[in-house]
Design an enzyme around this catalytic site. Structure first.
Site, PDB file in Angstrom:
ATOM      1  N   PHE A  74       0.830  -1.212   0.000  1.00 15.09           N
ATOM      2  CA  PHE A  74       0.000   0.000   0.000  1.00 15.09           C
ATOM      3  C   PHE A  74       0.866   1.264   0.000  1.00 15.09           C
ATOM      4  O   PHE A  74       0.799   2.092  -0.930  1.00 15.09           O
ATOM      5  CB  PHE A  74      -0.945  -0.087   1.209  1.00 15.09           C
ATOM      6  CG  PHE A  74      -1.482   1.216   1.689  1.00 15.09           C
ATOM      7  CD1 PHE A  74      -2.205   2.041   0.844  1.00 15.09           C
ATOM      8  CD2 PHE A  74      -1.287   1.615   3.013  1.00 15.09           C
ATOM      9  CE1 PHE A  74      -2.714   3.250   1.300  1.00 15.09           C
ATOM     10  CE2 PHE A  74      -1.795   2.808   3.477  1.00 15.09           C
ATOM     11  CZ  PHE A  74      -2.500   3.642   2.612  1.00 15.09           C
ATOM     12  N   GLY A  84       1.816  -7.586  -0.669  1.00 14.75           N
ATOM     13  CA  GLY A  84       1.730  -6.610  -1.766  1.00 14.75           C
ATOM     14  C   GLY A  84       0.960  -7.214  -2.933  1.00 14.75           C
ATOM     15  O   GLY A  84       0.721  -8.421  -2.977  1.00 14.75           O
ATOM     16  N   LEU A  91      10.609  -0.844   3.159  1.00 15.96           N
ATOM     17  CA  LEU A  91       9.222  -0.838   3.625  1.00 15.96           C
ATOM     18  C   LEU A  91       8.673  -2.247   3.812  1.00 15.96           C
ATOM     19  O   LEU A  91       7.564  -2.412   4.319  1.00 15.96           O
ATOM     20  CB  LEU A  91       8.326  -0.092   2.598  1.00 15.96           C
ATOM     21  CG  LEU A  91       8.119   1.411   2.820  1.00 15.96           C
ATOM     22  CD1 LEU A  91       9.416   2.163   2.960  1.00 15.96           C
ATOM     23  CD2 LEU A  91       7.305   2.001   1.685  1.00 15.96           C
ATOM     24  N   THR A 103      10.311 -11.737   9.247  1.00 14.92           N
ATOM     25  CA  THR A 103      10.224 -10.739   8.178  1.00 14.92           C
ATOM     26  C   THR A 103      10.795  -9.416   8.656  1.00 14.92           C
ATOM     27  O   THR A 103      11.567  -8.765   7.959  1.00 14.92           O
ATOM     28  CB  THR A 103       8.751 -10.521   7.764  1.00 14.92           C
ATOM     29  OG1 THR A 103       8.183 -11.770   7.465  1.00 14.92           O
ATOM     30  CG2 THR A 103       8.630  -9.596   6.567  1.00 14.92           C
ATOM     31  N   ALA A 141      11.138   1.931   7.504  1.00 16.14           N
ATOM     32  CA  ALA A 141       9.800   2.229   8.022  1.00 16.14           C
ATOM     33  C   ALA A 141       9.593   1.514   9.346  1.00 16.14           C
ATOM     34  O   ALA A 141       9.711   0.293   9.433  1.00 16.14           O
ATOM     35  CB  ALA A 141       8.736   1.780   7.024  1.00 16.14           C
ATOM     36  N   TYR A 147       5.293  -7.661  17.497  1.00 17.63           N
ATOM     37  CA  TYR A 147       5.449  -6.703  16.390  1.00 17.63           C
ATOM     38  C   TYR A 147       6.180  -5.448  16.871  1.00 17.63           C
ATOM     39  O   TYR A 147       7.148  -4.993  16.255  1.00 17.63           O
ATOM     40  CB  TYR A 147       4.065  -6.344  15.843  1.00 17.63           C
ATOM     41  CG  TYR A 147       4.084  -5.394  14.682  1.00 17.63           C
ATOM     42  CD1 TYR A 147       4.738  -5.739  13.503  1.00 17.63           C
ATOM     43  CD2 TYR A 147       3.441  -4.162  14.747  1.00 17.63           C
ATOM     44  CE1 TYR A 147       4.755  -4.881  12.423  1.00 17.63           C
ATOM     45  CE2 TYR A 147       3.445  -3.298  13.671  1.00 17.63           C
ATOM     46  CZ  TYR A 147       4.107  -3.659  12.511  1.00 17.63           C
ATOM     47  OH  TYR A 147       4.119  -2.805  11.451  1.00 17.63           O
TER      48      TYR A 147
END
Ligand code: UDP
Length: 330
Positions: free
Chosen positions: A12, A37, A77, A96, A118, A150
Site C-alpha cells: 500500500f 503486496g 518498507l 520478516t 519504516a 510486532y
C-alpha cells in the site's frame, strides 16, 4: 537521475511512494515477494520510463546486494503488516521484520547508500503520555503475549539502523509511521478503515472492537509519502527516528458512524470484545497521537489532508476500480 530501490514496493505505502518518485523524475526499482503486496497496486507504474520491478524474496535473493549497489537510495518498507496477521503468524512477523531489516541495512552499509527504514507507532507500546514523542520511554507487555512481538521486532529494527548509523556512518533514518490510510489499503490484514468500508458497502455488521472509545489519528498516505522522500534526503535527519502521520484524533465508534453515513449504509454496528476479535489477553492502545514537532523542524512536515479527504479519495478510487478497496485481486 536519482535511482531508488523500494523493498515492499508493491504494498500500500510502497506503491504510492513508487508513483511519487516517478512523478519526481526519479528511477524506481520495486522489490516485493507479493506476500501482502499486489501487482495491481503498481498498475500506474508498470510501463513508465525508469520503472522496474523484481518479484522475489529479497532476503534470499543473491542479486539483492548487487542491485542495492546500483541505486542511490533504499527505502525499506517490506514488513509484516496488520494486527490480525501479526497475531496469527508470530514467526513470520519476527523473521520478516528483523531479518529483512538486517539484510537491507547490511547492503546499504556495504555501499554507503542512503536508507529509510519504516517503523511504526506500535513501538510506543502501552505508553500513555500523549502526544508520543520520539525520545519517550516505551512500555511493553510480557513476551508471552504475542501482541508485543510486532512492537518489539520493529524496535529491534530501529536499534539496528541506529547502530549502523553510529558505528558504520550509515546515512539512514527511521520513520515511525502512525496509522496511514488511503486508496489501495485492503481489509484482509485487519486495518479498520478498509474493513469498515467493506462492511458498510455490503450491509454487513460493522465490527467495532472493545467499546469503540479507543482513538486513532489517520494520516493520508499522500501526506506521508512525500515526507518519507524528504526525510531520506535530509542530512539533519540522518541517525534519527522521526514520527510521521496525523495528530487529529477520532474514536473508532465515531469512525464507524462516519463511514456508515458516508456510504448511506444501513449496516448495524456490533461491539466485539477484543478477546474474540483477536485472542484472549489482547491489549489495545487507547490513544496514539504523534508529536510532529521533530518532522516539522526537519522537513517542514505539516500534513494537510483530513480524514474526510482520505475517505473521499478511498471511496473515489474504489468506485473507479472495483476491487481496489476490496483487495480481491490476489
Ligand atoms: N478495529 C475495530 N474493528 C475492526 C478493525 C479494527 O474496531 O474491524 C479497531 C482496533 O481495535 C483499533 C483501531 O480500530 O483500536 C485501529 O485498528 P487497525 O488494525 O487499523 O490499526 P492499529 O491502530 O491497531 O494498528
Amino acid at each position: 537521475m536519482i535511482r531508488n530501490l523500494i523493498t515492499g514496493g508493491a504494498g500500500f505505502i510502497g506503491s504510492h511512494l513508487a508513483e511519487h518518485l516517478l512523478d519526481n523524475g526519479e528511477e524506481v526499482l520495486v522489490w516485493d515477494n507479493l506476500s501482502t503486496g499486489r501487482m495491481s497496486n503498481l498498475q500506474r507504474c508498470v510501463g513508465r520510463p525508469g520503472f522496474r520491478y523484481i518479484i522475489s524474496d529479497f532476503t534470499e535473493d543473491p542479486s539483492f546486494p548487487r542491485m542495492a549497489e546500483q541505486v542511490d537510495v533504499i527505502f525499506h518498507l517490506a514488513a509484516a503488516v496488520g494486527v490480525q496477521l501479526i497475531v496469527n503468524d508470530p514467526v513470520r512477523t519476527l523473521e520478516t521484520n528483523i531479518l529483512g531489516t538486517e539484510v537491507a541495512l547490511r547492503a546499504a552499509a556495504k555501499y554507503g547508500k542512503r536508507i529509510f527504514v519504516a517503523s511504526t507507532s506500535e513501538v510506543y507500546g502501552k505508553g500513555t503520555r500523549i502526544p508520543f514523542s520520539e525520545d519517550d520511554d516505551v512500555l511493553y507487555g510480557p513476551t508471552t503475549k504475542r501482541r508485543w512481538n510486532y512492537a518489539i521486532s520493529k524496535a529491534v529494527d530501529e536499534f539496528l539502523l541506529l547502530a549502523y548509523a553510529e558505528s558504520h556512518g550509515l546515512p539512514g533514518v527511521v520513520g515511525r509511521l502512525f496509522n496511514t490510510v488511503g486508496p489501495r489499503q485492503v481489509p484482509h490484514y485487519g486495518m479498520v478503515i478498509p474493513r469498515f468500508i467493506e462492511q458498510a458497502r455490503t450491509g454487513a455488521e460493522m465490527t467495532v472492537y472493545g467499546d469503540g472509545t479507543q482513538r486513532r489519528c489517520f494520516g493520508h498516505v499522500r501526506d506521508v509519502v512525500p515526507a518519507i522522500h524528504k526525510l531520506v534526503h535530509c542530512d539533519d535527519a540522518i541517525g534519527h527516528v522521526v514520527n510521521l502521520g496525523s495528530n487529529q484524533e477520532i474514536t473508532i465508534l465515531e469512525l464507524a458512524i462516519k463511514i456508515r453515513d458516508r456510504l448511506q449504509s444501513d449496516s448495524e454496528i456490533r461491539f466485539v470484545p477484543y478477546e474474540i476479535a483477536y485472542r484472549p489477553g489482547f491489549e489495545d492502545m487507547e490513544r496514539r497521537v504523534p508529536d510532529l514537532t521533530k518532522a516539522e523542524r526537519l522537513i517542514a512536515y505539516r500534513p494537510s489532508r483530513t480524514l474526510d479527504i482520505a475517505l473521499d479519495d478511498i471511496l473515489a478510487d474504489g468506485a473507479a476500480a472495483p476491487g481496489a478497496v476490496m483487495g480481491n485481486s490476489r
